[in-house]
Motif scaffolding. Structure first.
Motif, short mmCIF file in Angstrom:
data_model
loop_
_atom_site.label_atom_id
_atom_site.label_comp_id
_atom_site.label_asym_id
_atom_site.label_seq_id
_atom_site.Cartn_x
_atom_site.Cartn_y
_atom_site.Cartn_z
N UNK A 1 56.35 1.53 109.91
CA UNK A 1 56.01 2.05 108.59
C UNK A 1 56.34 1.03 107.52
N UNK A 2 57.31 1.38 106.66
CA UNK A 2 57.65 0.51 105.53
C UNK A 2 58.90 -0.31 105.75
N UNK A 3 59.55 -0.16 106.92
CA UNK A 3 60.65 -1.01 107.32
C UNK A 3 61.85 -1.01 106.39
N UNK A 4 62.57 -2.11 106.42
CA UNK A 4 63.81 -2.25 105.66
C UNK A 4 63.57 -2.27 104.15
N UNK A 5 62.37 -2.64 103.73
CA UNK A 5 62.10 -2.69 102.29
C UNK A 5 61.77 -1.32 101.72
N UNK B 1 59.93 1.93 97.38
CA UNK B 1 60.58 2.60 96.26
C UNK B 1 59.58 3.05 95.18
N UNK B 2 59.86 4.12 94.51
CA UNK B 2 61.07 4.94 94.65
C UNK B 2 60.93 6.07 95.66
N UNK B 3 59.74 6.35 96.16
CA UNK B 3 59.53 7.54 97.00
C UNK B 3 60.00 7.39 98.44
N UNK B 4 59.92 6.19 99.00
CA UNK B 4 60.27 5.99 100.41
C UNK B 4 61.45 5.04 100.48
N UNK B 5 62.61 5.53 100.95
CA UNK B 5 63.79 4.68 101.03
C UNK B 5 63.70 3.67 102.18
N UNK B 6 64.55 2.65 102.17
CA UNK B 6 64.58 1.70 103.28
C UNK B 6 64.84 2.40 104.61
N UNK C 1 46.81 7.07 95.67
CA UNK C 1 46.17 5.76 95.59
C UNK C 1 47.22 4.66 95.59
N UNK C 2 48.33 4.88 94.93
CA UNK C 2 49.38 3.86 94.89
C UNK C 2 49.92 3.59 96.28
N UNK C 3 50.14 4.64 97.08
CA UNK C 3 50.66 4.44 98.43
C UNK C 3 49.63 3.81 99.34
N UNK C 4 48.36 4.18 99.19
CA UNK C 4 47.33 3.54 100.00
C UNK C 4 47.23 2.06 99.67
N UNK C 5 47.32 1.71 98.39
CA UNK C 5 47.29 0.30 98.00
C UNK C 5 48.51 -0.43 98.56
N UNK C 6 49.67 0.18 98.50
CA UNK C 6 50.87 -0.42 99.05
C UNK C 6 50.73 -0.58 100.56
N UNK C 7 50.17 0.42 101.22
CA UNK C 7 49.97 0.34 102.66
C UNK C 7 49.04 -0.81 103.01
N UNK C 8 48.01 -1.01 102.21
CA UNK C 8 47.09 -2.13 102.44
C UNK C 8 47.83 -3.45 102.37
#
Length: 121
Positions: free
Chosen positions: A95-99, A102-107, A3-10
């Protein structure tokens, strides 16, 4: 965690433009008349991993609108049918680009997803 990643993706998808590049995808085809379009709401089983194989997210029977995910994930599902499984890579700019996320997906992480579509709405 899902849920946290889906919210971040939104949140991230609202500030990113549509990707110009093609995704590297392999799929298993099944017969159906329904296909995912960019505005679909889907129910999927998925696993997301980093380049080193580390799993950063997964879900079973996860339902969400594709308008609320990172562009590369959305584009990787477009054209899929219920029951179809596809594995595809999402480059950092789709995807999540240069940002990163964190902490699961690095830049600047390239993400790999294995997704099975269960339902399309």
């Amino acid at each position: 965690m899902r849920l946290a990643f889906l919210c971040l993706a939104l949140a991230l998808s609202a500030c990113q433009s549509s990707p110009d590049g093609a995704l590297d995808a392999a799929s298993t085809e099944y017969a159906s008349t329904d296909r995912v379009v960019p505005t679909s709401t889907v129910t999927v089983d998925y696993v997301g991993t980093l380049e080193d194989g580390t799993e950063f997210d997964s879900g079973s029977n996860a339902t969400f609108p594709l308008g609320g995910v990172v562009p590369g994930f959305r584009d990787g599902l477009v054209g899929m049918e219920p029951g179809e499984t596809r594995t595809f890579d999402v480059p950092p700019d789709q995807g999540y680009g240069a940002q990163g996320a964190p902490p699961a997906i690095p830049p600047n992480a390239t993400l790999t997803f294995e997704v099975t579509v269960r339902e399309i709405r």
